[in-house]
Scaffold this motif. Sequence first.
Motif, mmCIF file in Angstrom:
data_model
loop_
_atom_site.group_PDB
_atom_site.id
_atom_site.type_symbol
_atom_site.label_atom_id
_atom_site.label_comp_id
_atom_site.label_asym_id
_atom_site.label_seq_id
_atom_site.Cartn_x
_atom_site.Cartn_y
_atom_site.Cartn_z
ATOM 1 N N ARG A 1 0.709 -1.235 -0.040
ATOM 2 C CA ARG A 1 0.084 0.136 0.102
ATOM 3 C C ARG A 1 1.049 1.106 -0.269
ATOM 4 O O ARG A 1 0.823 1.900 -0.862
ATOM 5 C CB ARG A 1 -0.316 -0.350 1.057
ATOM 6 C CG ARG A 1 -1.706 1.382 1.379
ATOM 7 C CD ARG A 1 -3.416 1.517 0.554
ATOM 8 N NE ARG A 1 -3.624 2.410 0.249
ATOM 9 C CZ ARG A 1 -4.752 2.502 -0.140
ATOM 10 N NH1 ARG A 1 -5.121 1.951 -1.215
ATOM 11 N NH2 ARG A 1 -5.407 4.157 -0.581
ATOM 12 N N ASP A 2 2.272 1.028 0.565
ATOM 13 C CA ASP A 2 1.929 2.930 0.984
ATOM 14 C C ASP A 2 3.684 2.808 0.142
ATOM 15 O O ASP A 2 4.031 3.951 0.208
ATOM 16 C CB ASP A 2 3.037 2.730 2.173
ATOM 17 C CG ASP A 2 2.083 2.755 3.471
ATOM 18 O OD1 ASP A 2 0.668 3.962 2.848
ATOM 19 O OD2 ASP A 2 1.811 2.874 4.304
ATOM 20 N N ILE A 3 4.142 1.428 -0.235
ATOM 21 C CA ILE A 3 5.620 1.973 -1.448
ATOM 22 C C ILE A 3 4.785 1.833 -2.785
ATOM 23 O O ILE A 3 5.228 2.106 -3.709
ATOM 24 C CB ILE A 3 6.256 1.141 -0.680
ATOM 25 C CG1 ILE A 3 7.379 1.463 0.890
ATOM 26 C CG2 ILE A 3 8.008 1.124 -1.447
ATOM 27 C CD1 ILE A 3 7.834 0.540 1.493
ATOM 28 N N GLU A 4 4.335 0.437 -3.052
ATOM 29 C CA GLU A 4 3.853 0.516 -4.295
ATOM 30 C C GLU A 4 2.237 0.643 -4.455
ATOM 31 O O GLU A 4 1.892 1.434 -5.441
ATOM 32 C CB GLU A 4 3.720 -1.212 -4.534
ATOM 33 C CG GLU A 4 4.572 -2.210 -4.302
ATOM 34 C CD GLU A 4 6.306 -1.656 -5.016
ATOM 35 O OE1 GLU A 4 6.310 -0.315 -5.580
ATOM 36 O OE2 GLU A 4 7.299 -2.912 -4.096
ATOM 37 N N GLN A 5 1.875 1.526 -3.509
ATOM 38 C CA GLN A 5 0.270 2.020 -4.015
ATOM 39 C C GLN A 5 -0.704 1.281 -4.292
ATOM 40 O O GLN A 5 -1.248 1.523 -5.995
ATOM 41 C CB GLN A 5 0.518 3.621 -4.260
ATOM 42 C CG GLN A 5 1.568 4.214 -3.863
ATOM 43 C CD GLN A 5 2.029 5.464 -4.207
ATOM 44 O OE1 GLN A 5 1.853 5.731 -5.871
ATOM 45 N NE2 GLN A 5 2.258 7.167 -3.637
ATOM 46 N N TYR A 6 -0.486 0.418 -4.259
ATOM 47 C CA TYR A 6 -1.806 -0.250 -5.091
ATOM 48 C C TYR A 6 -3.248 -0.147 -4.404
ATOM 49 O O TYR A 6 -3.125 0.255 -3.066
ATOM 50 C CB TYR A 6 -1.499 -2.251 -4.420
ATOM 51 C CG TYR A 6 -0.481 -3.092 -5.238
ATOM 52 C CD1 TYR A 6 -0.827 -2.672 -6.950
ATOM 53 C CD2 TYR A 6 0.742 -3.483 -5.153
ATOM 54 C CE1 TYR A 6 0.214 -3.353 -7.562
ATOM 55 C CE2 TYR A 6 1.531 -4.007 -5.608
ATOM 56 C CZ TYR A 6 1.436 -4.254 -6.845
ATOM 57 O OH TYR A 6 2.166 -4.970 -7.499
ATOM 58 N N GLU A 7 -4.787 -0.451 -4.909
ATOM 59 C CA GLU A 7 -5.627 -0.112 -3.665
ATOM 60 C C GLU A 7 -5.918 -1.750 -3.365
ATOM 61 O O GLU A 7 -5.090 -2.496 -3.785
ATOM 62 C CB GLU A 7 -6.316 -0.027 -5.860
ATOM 63 C CG GLU A 7 -6.821 1.079 -6.428
ATOM 64 C CD GLU A 7 -6.465 2.227 -5.288
ATOM 65 O OE1 GLU A 7 -7.113 2.202 -4.366
ATOM 66 O OE2 GLU A 7 -6.876 3.423 -6.110
ATOM 67 N N PHE A 8 -6.768 -1.348 -2.571
ATOM 68 C CA PHE A 8 -7.521 -2.044 -1.146
ATOM 69 C C PHE A 8 -7.963 -3.478 -1.884
ATOM 70 O O PHE A 8 -7.367 -4.648 -2.088
ATOM 71 C CB PHE A 8 -8.073 -1.961 -0.574
ATOM 72 C CG PHE A 8 -7.376 -0.871 0.998
ATOM 73 C CD1 PHE A 8 -6.488 -1.976 1.474
ATOM 74 C CD2 PHE A 8 -8.177 0.667 0.783
ATOM 75 C CE1 PHE A 8 -6.026 0.214 2.394
ATOM 76 C CE2 PHE A 8 -7.229 1.517 1.149
ATOM 77 C CZ PHE A 8 -6.760 0.966 2.005
#
Lengths: 152, 169
Positions: free
Chosen positions: B124-131
Amino acid sequence: MELAKIEQLLEKYFEGETTIAEEIQLKQYFSTEQVAAHLEHYKPLFGYFSAEKEEQFTPTLSLKTKKQITVARIAFAASLVFLVGIITFINYSPNNQPQQTNAELGSFESPEEAFEETHKALALLSEKVNIGMESVKYINEYENSKNLIFKK
Amino acid sequence: MNQNEFIHLIAPFKDKVFRLAKRLLVSNEEAQDATQDILVKLWDKKNGLENYASVEAFAMTMTKNYCLDQLKSKRASNLKIVHTNFASNETRVDQKIEDQDSLNWVEKMINELPEQQKLIIQMRDIEQYEFEEIAKILDMNETAVRVNLSRARKTIREKMTKTHHYGIS
């Protein structure tokens, strides 16, 4: 961006309710120089996230699997062994063997000749055995002298 | 699929695989080996890849499973992983040393989290994937991902505040 909104976003962030866009906003805010003093300590956190994203897989990828290589090698080695086996089998097969051994040992066509040769060979053998016997005779001398000393 | 096409296909996410592996395995070398192994496995499966909606998500799931397996076998053989890569690969400017130091603190805090939370923070915080994507990769539901993420972030915040106020962790 005004401080109140950032604080609000941070609160949402820790609840896990921010969207990607809002998180990007936060990252941008904390990457600037004008971070409010009481939020300063969050700076490394967002800085770390941005920095980590830069890391890359540098080694060149080799798609040749080790497994495939070994299988190929084993197949190659096995076929080589098989080939060598076949060649030796053909060369030393029972069909060829008796003829070869006959030639090597030297066989005689007529019985007389064979008898003569056998005779010669046996004579040679007994001659050699007799030479051996002669040297053994000395042992009797020891026996004699022993008997002289140790009389029964 | 030939080699070029495959390399083209994995290009967008091979770094993500590497970073995720590194998050879990900590050591640079191990993460590189893991990435290599995972990509080769993917290459072996190249003919079945069309069946997956997202090759990236599939690769991430593979990475997760692979690394957790690695960790499990390590623990079984009683080998502890030590942090070896606090030093950054790049040569940083001197003035950034202090920044770097606090970044290392963050890394240390994240590495102390449970594996599940590490995975989620990484994605989430590094690769910024959606939930939604994270939920698919980890085979969890979205709410659980959110809860775990919030827990992880709060743990980090707590530790950071402590470090900030008392200079200890």
